[in-house]
Each structure stands twice: as C-alpha cells, then as structure tokens.
Scaffold this motif. Structure first.
Motif, PDB file in Angstrom:
ATOM      1  N   VAL A   1       0.815  -1.216   0.000  1.00  0.00           N
ATOM      2  CA  VAL A   1       0.000   0.000   0.000  1.00  0.00           C
ATOM      3  C   VAL A   1       0.850   1.269   0.000  1.00  0.00           C
ATOM      4  O   VAL A   1       0.363   2.343  -0.348  1.00  0.00           O
ATOM      5  N   ARG A   2       2.133   1.142   0.409  1.00  0.00           N
ATOM      6  CA  ARG A   2       3.041   2.291   0.367  1.00  0.00           C
ATOM      7  C   ARG A   2       4.453   1.813   0.074  1.00  0.00           C
ATOM      8  O   ARG A   2       4.829   0.711   0.445  1.00  0.00           O
ATOM      9  N   GLY A   3       5.244   2.671  -0.585  1.00  0.00           N
ATOM     10  CA  GLY A   3       6.627   2.332  -0.868  1.00  0.00           C
ATOM     11  C   GLY A   3       7.040   2.824  -2.237  1.00  0.00           C
ATOM     12  O   GLY A   3       6.211   2.965  -3.148  1.00  0.00           O
ATOM     13  N   GLU A   4       8.327   3.101  -2.381  1.00  0.00           N
ATOM     14  CA  GLU A   4       8.870   3.573  -3.649  1.00  0.00           C
ATOM     15  C   GLU A   4      10.102   2.763  -4.026  1.00  0.00           C
ATOM     16  O   GLU A   4      10.849   2.318  -3.152  1.00  0.00           O
ATOM     17  N   ALA A   5      10.304   2.591  -5.334  1.00  0.00           N
ATOM     18  CA  ALA A   5      11.469   1.877  -5.878  1.00  0.00           C
ATOM     19  C   ALA A   5      11.629   0.520  -5.204  1.00  0.00           C
ATOM     20  O   ALA A   5      12.707   0.157  -4.724  1.00  0.00           O
ATOM     21  N   LEU A   6      10.549  -0.236  -5.165  1.00  0.00           N
ATOM     22  CA  LEU A   6      10.548  -1.531  -4.473  1.00  0.00           C
ATOM     23  C   LEU A   6      10.920  -2.647  -5.445  1.00  0.00           C
ATOM     24  O   LEU A   6      10.396  -2.717  -6.563  1.00  0.00           O
ATOM     25  N   GLN A   7      11.805  -3.520  -5.008  1.00  0.00           N
ATOM     26  CA  GLN A   7      12.151  -4.728  -5.760  1.00  0.00           C
ATOM     27  C   GLN A   7      12.240  -5.895  -4.789  1.00  0.00           C
ATOM     28  O   GLN A   7      12.750  -5.753  -3.667  1.00  0.00           O
ATOM     29  N   ALA A   8      11.748  -7.054  -5.229  1.00  0.00           N
ATOM     30  CA  ALA A   8      11.729  -8.236  -4.368  1.00  0.00           C
ATOM     31  C   ALA A   8      12.395  -9.404  -5.077  1.00  0.00           C
ATOM     32  O   ALA A   8      12.440  -9.464  -6.306  1.00  0.00           O
ATOM     33  N   GLU A   9      12.901 -10.322  -4.274  1.00  0.00           N
ATOM     34  CA  GLU A   9      13.504 -11.568  -4.780  1.00  0.00           C
ATOM     35  C   GLU A   9      12.544 -12.706  -4.476  1.00  0.00           C
ATOM     36  O   GLU A   9      12.222 -12.971  -3.317  1.00  0.00           O
ATOM     37  N   GLU A  10      12.016 -13.359  -5.535  1.00  0.00           N
ATOM     38  CA  GLU A  10      10.958 -14.365  -5.377  1.00  0.00           C
ATOM     39  C   GLU A  10      11.385 -15.744  -5.881  1.00  0.00           C
ATOM     40  O   GLU A  10      10.557 -16.539  -6.309  1.00  0.00           O
ATOM     41  N   SER A  11      12.674 -16.040  -5.832  1.00  0.00           N
ATOM     42  CA  SER A  11      13.166 -17.312  -6.379  1.00  0.00           C
ATOM     43  C   SER A  11      12.598 -18.510  -5.642  1.00  0.00           C
ATOM     44  O   SER A  11      12.460 -19.586  -6.215  1.00  0.00           O
TER      45      SER A  11
ATOM     46  N   LEU B   1       4.909 -11.416  -0.817  1.00  0.00           N
ATOM     47  CA  LEU B   1       4.563 -12.801  -0.538  1.00  0.00           C
ATOM     48  C   LEU B   1       5.500 -13.405   0.500  1.00  0.00           C
ATOM     49  O   LEU B   1       6.718 -13.173   0.470  1.00  0.00           O
ATOM     50  N   ALA B   2       4.926 -14.171   1.412  1.00  0.00           N
ATOM     51  CA  ALA B   2       5.719 -14.876   2.414  1.00  0.00           C
ATOM     52  C   ALA B   2       6.751 -15.763   1.726  1.00  0.00           C
ATOM     53  O   ALA B   2       6.478 -16.374   0.699  1.00  0.00           O
ATOM     54  N   GLY B   3       7.955 -15.808   2.308  1.00  0.00           N
ATOM     55  CA  GLY B   3       9.022 -16.598   1.722  1.00  0.00           C
ATOM     56  C   GLY B   3       9.838 -15.857   0.690  1.00  0.00           C
ATOM     57  O   GLY B   3      10.797 -16.398   0.152  1.00  0.00           O
ATOM     58  N   THR B   4       9.456 -14.601   0.391  1.00  0.00           N
ATOM     59  CA  THR B   4      10.225 -13.776  -0.542  1.00  0.00           C
ATOM     60  C   THR B   4      10.806 -12.589   0.216  1.00  0.00           C
ATOM     61  O   THR B   4      10.323 -12.206   1.283  1.00  0.00           O
ATOM     62  N   ARG B   5      11.812 -11.979  -0.356  1.00  0.00           N
ATOM     63  CA  ARG B   5      12.595 -10.960   0.350  1.00  0.00           C
ATOM     64  C   ARG B   5      12.573  -9.647  -0.410  1.00  0.00           C
ATOM     65  O   ARG B   5      12.678  -9.619  -1.637  1.00  0.00           O
ATOM     66  N   LEU B   6      12.414  -8.558   0.330  1.00  0.00           N
ATOM     67  CA  LEU B   6      12.466  -7.228  -0.269  1.00  0.00           C
ATOM     68  C   LEU B   6      13.922  -6.819  -0.443  1.00  0.00           C
ATOM     69  O   LEU B   6      14.711  -6.889   0.504  1.00  0.00           O
ATOM     70  N   LEU B   7      14.280  -6.434  -1.647  1.00  0.00           N
ATOM     71  CA  LEU B   7      15.661  -6.080  -1.943  1.00  0.00           C
ATOM     72  C   LEU B   7      15.933  -4.594  -1.785  1.00  0.00           C
ATOM     73  O   LEU B   7      16.987  -4.196  -1.276  1.00  0.00           O
ATOM     74  N   THR B   8      15.012  -3.749  -2.229  1.00  0.00           N
ATOM     75  CA  THR B   8      15.228  -2.304  -2.176  1.00  0.00           C
ATOM     76  C   THR B   8      13.976  -1.614  -1.660  1.00  0.00           C
ATOM     77  O   THR B   8      12.855  -2.069  -1.889  1.00  0.00           O
ATOM     78  N   GLY B   9      14.179  -0.477  -0.980  1.00  0.00           N
ATOM     79  CA  GLY B   9      13.067   0.315  -0.502  1.00  0.00           C
ATOM     80  C   GLY B   9      12.487  -0.190   0.806  1.00  0.00           C
ATOM     81  O   GLY B   9      12.961  -1.152   1.404  1.00  0.00           O
ATOM     82  N   THR B  10      11.438   0.501   1.249  1.00  0.00           N
ATOM     83  CA  THR B  10      10.683   0.120   2.437  1.00  0.00           C
ATOM     84  C   THR B  10       9.222   0.011   2.037  1.00  0.00           C
ATOM     85  O   THR B  10       8.650   0.968   1.493  1.00  0.00           O
TER      86      THR B  10
END
Length: 839
Positions: free
Chosen positions: A150-160, A192-201
C-alpha cells in the motif's frame, strides 16, 4: 500471477494506512489462526524410536549380535552392535532428506515482523501476524505473510523461492481494489511470504497468513503428496509381498538344509537370518515414497500445486492434453483490434452498445476490453438504470442488457456473430457480406463479436429477453496474444508424441488461425465444431483425429475426455470455471488455472497451475515423466544388486560351501545400497526434454525386455561371484579370501550399475559412486579394517578377475540401455494416437 483478494478480510479501505487495535488482533487470530506458514511437527523421542524400530535391519543386528555373544564370539557381537550406529545415522539422514523440502523452507521465512497496532509500531514474532495487519518490511527483510503493498517507492523483491527466477521483481503500491467480492490483483502489487524485499521500504496490508499463503500451500502440497498412497505404491507393495514370501520360503529351506548337512543349529539360524535380510526388499516402498515426495516438491517449484498425490504418477503418464485457449495458450488479455460499424452507424454508437451489453463487475476479459476501448474513445456508457440483464452462457453465446434510454428502453446485445445476426433484421445480401467479413477477421486469429440494439416500449415490455427485430450495428474484433514460450512447448509435445487438443468457444476460423500460429497439428490442423464432434462421437464412438474443437460446450468437452480415455489415452484437461468441473473430474489429471480458477474448479482438479501457463503444464509433465524414469532406474539398480546377493547367499550354503556373507557384510552392503538408491537417481527434468510416456502401462515398472536384461545381467554377475568365490577358496579353503573377492565384486558392480543407469549426470551420483567404491577398496585392502570384517586383502590378479566378472555383467545392461526408452529413441507418437490418426 494474479491472486484474489477477499475484501471481507480487510479491516478498512485499502488506501487508509491504519493498523489494528488489540481486540481486533485477538479476534482475527481466533478466526484465521496463527501465521504458521511452515508447520514444524514436534517429534518426541518416543516417536523417533518407534520410527527407527520399524527398520528390520536394526532387529537383525540386535538378534545376530546376541547370537554371537551367546556363542562366545564377543568381538563379532560387539562389531555388529557397533554397526547399529552408522545404520541409524543413515536412516536419520534419509528421513531428513525426505523432510528437507518442507522443513528447510523455514529459513526463507521472517522470524520477526514490524506491524502498526494501537496507533504505534510494534515488533512481534512473525507467527503473531494476523489478517488485516499493516506490516513494515525493510530492505533485506522477508515478507511475514501474503499482503498487498500500500506504500513504498522503488521496491524490488527476490521471489526465487516461489518462481525459481533469480531476477528481481518490481513491486508497486495498490491504491484501490478493483470492484467485486474477491477481485484478482496482479502479482506486482503483492508481497509474498518466503520472498525478500531487496530495495526500498514497503508497507503491506496482510491478506493471507499461515497455510493460506502461497508459500504455505506449496509446503502443504508436498506434505500431502508424500503421505498419500498411489496405485504405483500399491503395485510395489504387492511385489514386495511376493518377494517377502519367496524370501521366507528360501530361508526356511536353507536353515533346514544347513542343519541336515551337520553345520549345527547356530549356523543354520545364521544362514537363514543373513539370507532373509539380504532378500528383504524394504528399499522398494521406501524409495517410492521418497521419490514421490521429491516429485511433488519439484512440481510445486514448477508452479504446479499437487492436490492429490496420484497426480504425480498420472501427470507423467499423460498422452493427450485437452487445453483451453484463452489464458492458457494465450495471455487471456483481450484488446480491441478493429471496430467495423454498419454504414448507418457511427463507431461511437457501436462501442456504446457493446459497452452497455458488458458488465463492469467481474473479470470477463471481453467485457474489460470493450469497456476500456469505450473509455478511450470518450463514449458515455452508463446513462439510465439497467432494468434487466440476460448473461452470456455457453449455450446462448450472447449477452443482452435492457437499459433506460430517455423516456424509453434500449435492448443492447453482443455475442457470437451468427447468434446476433440470426436475431437482426438483415437483408440476405447484407447477411452474406457480414458473414464474409467475420470469416476474414476470424482467419486473422481475431475473436469477433457482433452487436445489435432495438428500442423497447416500457408499456409493452414484459421483462423477457427480446429475441427478434434487432438493428444490426456491426462487429468488433479483439485479439489475445499467444503466451511467450507456448509455441516451443507445443512443438516439444509434438516431438515427444504428446497429443494436444485445443478446446475453445471461439469461431472455427479464429481457432484455426491460433492453432496454425501454435503449430498444433502441424501445417494442416484439423478443426471441427463441438456439434460436429458430438455427432461423430455418437455415430462412431471413437474420438476423431481432431486438433481443435471450436464453439465447444462443456458437455462436449466432457464427452471428448471420456472418449479419449476409452480408447487408451491418459488425458489431462485444463479448466477454470464451474462449467469445466465435469471434464476436470473425468480427466486422469484435472488441471485448474490458479489465477482465474473458481473455487469449484480448484476442488475438482488434482493440480493447480499458479501461472495459468501451458508451458508450465508441459514442464510439469516433463517432471512427472522424469520421476518415473528416476524410479525405474532406481528399481533396476536395486534388483541388479539384490539378485546376485540373494542367490549367492542361498546357493553357496545350499551347495555345502562355508557361509559367503556374515551379518556385518550385509550391513556394509546395505550402507552402500540405501544411499545409492535414494540419492543417486534424483535427477530433475532437463529443459526442453520431454521424455516418453508409458501411458496406462506405467504401473508396470518394467517391460518384458527390461526383465530379460535384469535377469541376464544379474545371472551373469551371480555366475561370476560363484566362480570367483570358488577359485579364491583354493586348496586351503581360504574363506576370508573368497569373501573379499565376492564383496569386491558386489561393491564394484554396485558402483558400475549406478554409473551406467544414472549416466553420472548429477554431482550426487558421481560422489556416491566414487565414495562407495573408495570406501570399499579401503575396507578390503587395509589389513586392520579387513581383519575386523573377516577378510584378506586382494592381489592384483584378484582385482583383475573381479573387474572381468563385473564387465561381463555390464554388457547386457549396456545393450539394454542402448535400446531402452531412456536412451532417447522413442516412437514419434504413442500407440493410441497412431491408431486414431491412422483412421
């Protein structure tokens, strides 16, 4: 990937960035449970001991060590007791490997989470997160559950962990939910649970917790699949029962003969027990369960959630796929390509009537495309109140809306051109001209609809759907792009002899064009309508050689599945709606499209595709076929080693020779056989390689040719062992020397058999073969170790005889592998399909 959002779960509108109060947290935890994404079962010491006690090798060691101690052979008894430790260690390791695919996932989950509660941020254990929580996820942290950003900028996640793709995935905040009770939302808005946020909050509104998360569903599908019992397991259980009875009979005969030969009751009991453990086929059911569990997990990593373990077997036996077109072979994302109004109608008027006959609620791709095109053209859609709607059905193939238009009413209809034109007042020449235009557009691969309208008198309208007298307004052509990678997947199916039938409600010309683009049926795909197919099935019973069924109804799809099954095909059918349930239930493998599938379709299916992609289905079939290939090679290895082991353990004592194997030797061999069988043959399907299908004969693990190869290779190794043992005894009857030759032959043969059967394609196979052979040479050649095992080190000529005997036994296996199905030589089409196409 699109995931539905049950709006009743959200505590407030999405755009309100407020947290939960303490009382709301307690209420939601009671309603939805704890956020235990991976349930880690508590294993008591008693449960672990009970599991270990089920291993017959353990009782064999206890019994034999007790017997040796009673006879005064203290050193032998202590050695056997000491052998319990490595055996239990190996069992513990293999049990750990069966659970590692689920318990090992715990490392991918958040341990703590920051949530907004009672107006302030609080750090809580991730298991305490509830549906509706507003959670903050910083860069480098894992998402604690499935939620909407619902909030955040320049977000990237790792979903491998979910997709297997290592590239970062961009995430965007979702300001407002689409309309509807459970609207699907694109994956770029989800954390998603089990995935990691790489950049941003990111601030995430939690929607799913625990088992309801995508990660949790993958874990639980693997757990259910490993526990369920399948037909192949039942067939193996029957085989094991027969082998156990045969082994018991041989043990009784051997004990009686040894006693009658004057060797005494201790020798007779030792001979029978040693033979019994050597002949006990406990590896077969253990390997099958182990491989099925691994297969379920691999399918989950391929975006295919297995709901019933039998599907792990069936997916590899599939010979025919009945696939939907929209959303499976194509992207399911319609866009308006051409708008062709009648000569007396404007483009805006045609779009307005098409939009009036469309519904804003729901997620029908056609309605969405028409409404978006009308909005782009600045066409006013909703004026008066909608008085009645007559929705689209497979049988009607049209949708009608009656709306208020000034002081009167307007009936707007859209649907299949033939249905709309049949209800419109068209001159014969105009009707023929429009039919030609529709065919031309359909040949371009476009989905074509026609629109018409008529004014109604409010005083005379009785509430029914107008059926005649419409004014024809024109046609609209939409296009749905082919999914990336589907052409390659269809070609892979064709080359592997896997028949693909596209079942669609589209116009035959449209379906034909799509089939040609995909390569279905080669250069000249066979297309027939659902009505023609139904008539052919009623007349002949046998399914025709059809590649595409157009204008198909659900009942016709179900009839096609049944007819294919009756003529030997193993059928996988895809679907997403309630109308697909009969076909999904009838198919050997019912496959629901996870992104747009209804709950009923999910419940009726045995596999859920998370990304709705035909390529994912083909990859799942490849994994299923690879699973069966792995299992077949594992069983071949077990029989190739056990045949000479059992026969030499029985025949030599029956012939009056000294015992060939002592209990410690059996333990040694089992410590080689178990890990080799369980680990060396775990090979994943290679990209672009769809192995051959065994069809309905897949419950037969071996063909007649396979049995001949096994018997000949096992017989040659048995003869080599007897010959080597007899020569090595010599005139001095050096039993320790003869046993060393026999054990060297078996261990070398074990490594060579595994190397040939696996092709040493995996690192695990290479390590196990090298390690088992190296340790065996060490135990035989190093005198202190050999003395403990009752062996004499071998000379160079002994190793030469051992190598010669093993090489001779390898010849039939090498010949059989060169001719077998796993060698890459396969028939271009399965037998049932060859029979159909010939007609």
């Amino acid at each position: 990937m699109r995931i539905p959002v049950p709006t009743r779960r959200l505590p407030c509108p999405l755009e309100e960035a407020t947290g939960l109060a303490s009382d709301e947290v307690l209420a939601r935890r009671g309603q939805y449970g704890r956020n235990d994404v991976v349930v880690r079962p508590r294993r008591s010491t008693l449960a672990s001991l009970r599991e270990a006690a089920g291993d017959p090798m353990l009782w064999f060691l206890v019994g034999m060590s007790t017997l040796y101690l009673v006879l005064g052979k203290v050193s032998e008894g202590l050695v056997l007791l000491g052998a319990i430790a490595p055996l239990l260690g190996m069992d513990a390791f293999l049990h750990h490997r069966t659970r590692v695919s689920t318990e090992g996932l715990q490392s991918r989950l958040a341990a703590r989470a920051v949530v907004l509660r009672d107006g302030r941020e609080a750090e809580v254990p991730a298991a305490e997160v509830v549906v509706g929580d507003l959670a903050r996820v910083d860069a480098g942290a894992y998402f604690p559950a499935d939620g909407l950003v619902v909030r955040g900028e320049a977000l990237q996640a790792e979903e491998s962990s979910l997709t297997g793709e290592s590239l970062p995935v961009g995430k965007r905040p979702l300001g407002q939910l689409p309309p509807g009770e459970a609207p699907p939302v694109e994956g770029r808005y989800w954390g998603l649970a089990g995935t990691r946020l790489l950049t941003g909050t990111a601030w995430v509104r939690v929607v799913y917790t625990g088992a309801d998360t995508l990660y949790g569903s993958i874990v639980r599908s693997a757990e259910r699949g490993a526990r369920a019992r399948t037909p192949l397991q039942q067939a193996v259980a029957q085989l094991v029962s027969v082998l156990v009875m045969v082994a018991a009979g041989l043990c009784g005969v051997l004990a009686f003969v040894r006693w009658r030969q004057g060797f005494g009751w201790a020798d007779a009991l030792l001979s029978a027990a040693t033979l019994g453990v050597a002949a006990l086929p406990e590896e077969f059911p253990l390997a099958l369960t182990f491989f099925l569990g691994a297969g379920v997990y691999r399918l989950a990593r391929r975006q295919a959630l297995v709901r019933r373990a039998v599907s792990v077997e069936n997916i590899g036996r599939v010979t025919c796929i009945c696939s939907d077109k929209t959303g499976t072979l194509t992207e399911g994302r319609l866009g308006v390509a051409r708008v062709l109004p009648s000569s007396d109608v404007t483009r805006e008027e045609l779009l307005r009537v098409a939009a009036l006959a469309s519904r804003e609620e729901g997620q029908d791709p056609l309605d969405t495309a028409l409404l978006e095109e009308a909005a782009r053209a600045s066409v006013p859609v909703r004026g008066g109140r909608v008085r009645a709607t007559f929705p689209f059905t497979e049988e009607r193939q049209r949708e009608t809306a009656v709306v208020e238009e000034g002081a009167g009413l307007l009936a707007a209809v859209k649907g299949a051109p033939e249905q709309v034109m049949a209800r419109a007042a068209l001159a014969p020449d105009d009707r023929a001209a429009w039919a030609q235009r529709v065919s031309a557009l359909a040949r371009e691969g476009r989905k074509v609809i026609a629109c018409a309208s008529q004014p109604l008198d409010p005083a005379s309208w009785r509430g029914g759907e107008p059926d005649q007298g419409f004014h024809f307004l024109g046609v609209i052509a939409c296009e749905d792009p082919i999914r990336v990678g589907v052409r390659e997947a269809v070609r892979e199916c064709r080359e592997a002899g896997l028949r693909t039938v596209m079942v669609t409600g589209d116009h035959p010309e449209t379906a034909l064009t799509v089939a040609r683009e995909l390569g279905l049926g080669g250069a000249r795909p066979v297309v027939m309508t659902g009505e023609v197919l139904e008539a052919r099935l009623q007349d002949a019973g046998a399914p025709p050689a059809v590649d595409v069924v157009a204008r198909a109804l659900p009942a016709q799809k179900h009839a096609l599945v049944r007819a294919l099954q009756e003529h030997g095909e193993v059928v996988a059918a895809t679907g997403d709606g309630v109308n697909d349930i009969p076909a999904l239930q009838a198919a050997d493998v019912g496959i629901c499209m996870g992104e747009r599938g209804t709950r009923g379709a999910r419940e009726a299916s045995s596999i859920v595709l998370l990304d709705d992609d035909f390529g994912t289905l083909v990859r799942a079939i490849a994994e299923g076929r690879q699973l069966f290939d792995n299992l077949q090679r594992c069983f071949q290895y077990l029989l190739l080693v056990h045949i000479p082991l059992v026969f030499t353990a029985a025949l030599l004592p029956l012939a009056g020779y000294p015992l060939l194997y002592l209990p410690i030797h059996i333990v040694w061999l089992e410590l080689i056989i178990h890990p080799t069988a369980m680990l060396a043959f775990q090979e994943a399907a290679r990209p672009g390689r769809l192995g051959p299908s065994r069809g309905r004969s897949a419950t037969r693990v071996f063909s007649s040719r396979d049995w001949v190869t096994l018997v000949v290779a096992g017989g040659l190794l048995t003869a080599g062992l007897v010959w080597g043992y007899d020569r090595s005894l010599g005139p001095t009857r050096d039993v320790e020397h003869g046993r060393a030759v026999a054990l060297a032959s078996l261990t070398l043969a074990s490594a060579c058999f595994a190397a040939v059967l696996t092709g040493l394609r995996t690192r695990t196979a290479r390590w196990i073969c090298a390690l088992s052979l190296g340790v065996s040479v060490l135990l035989i050649q190093v005198r202190p170790f050999a003395a403990v095992l009752g062996l004499h080190p071998l000379h160079v000529d002994d190793w030469a005889r051992v190598a010669l005997g093993v090489l001779v036994a390898l010849v039939p296996l090498l010949i059989g592998r060169g001719l077998g199905p796993v060698s890459g030589r396969r028939a271009p089409w399965p037998a049932p399909l060859r029979r159909h196409t010939a007609g």
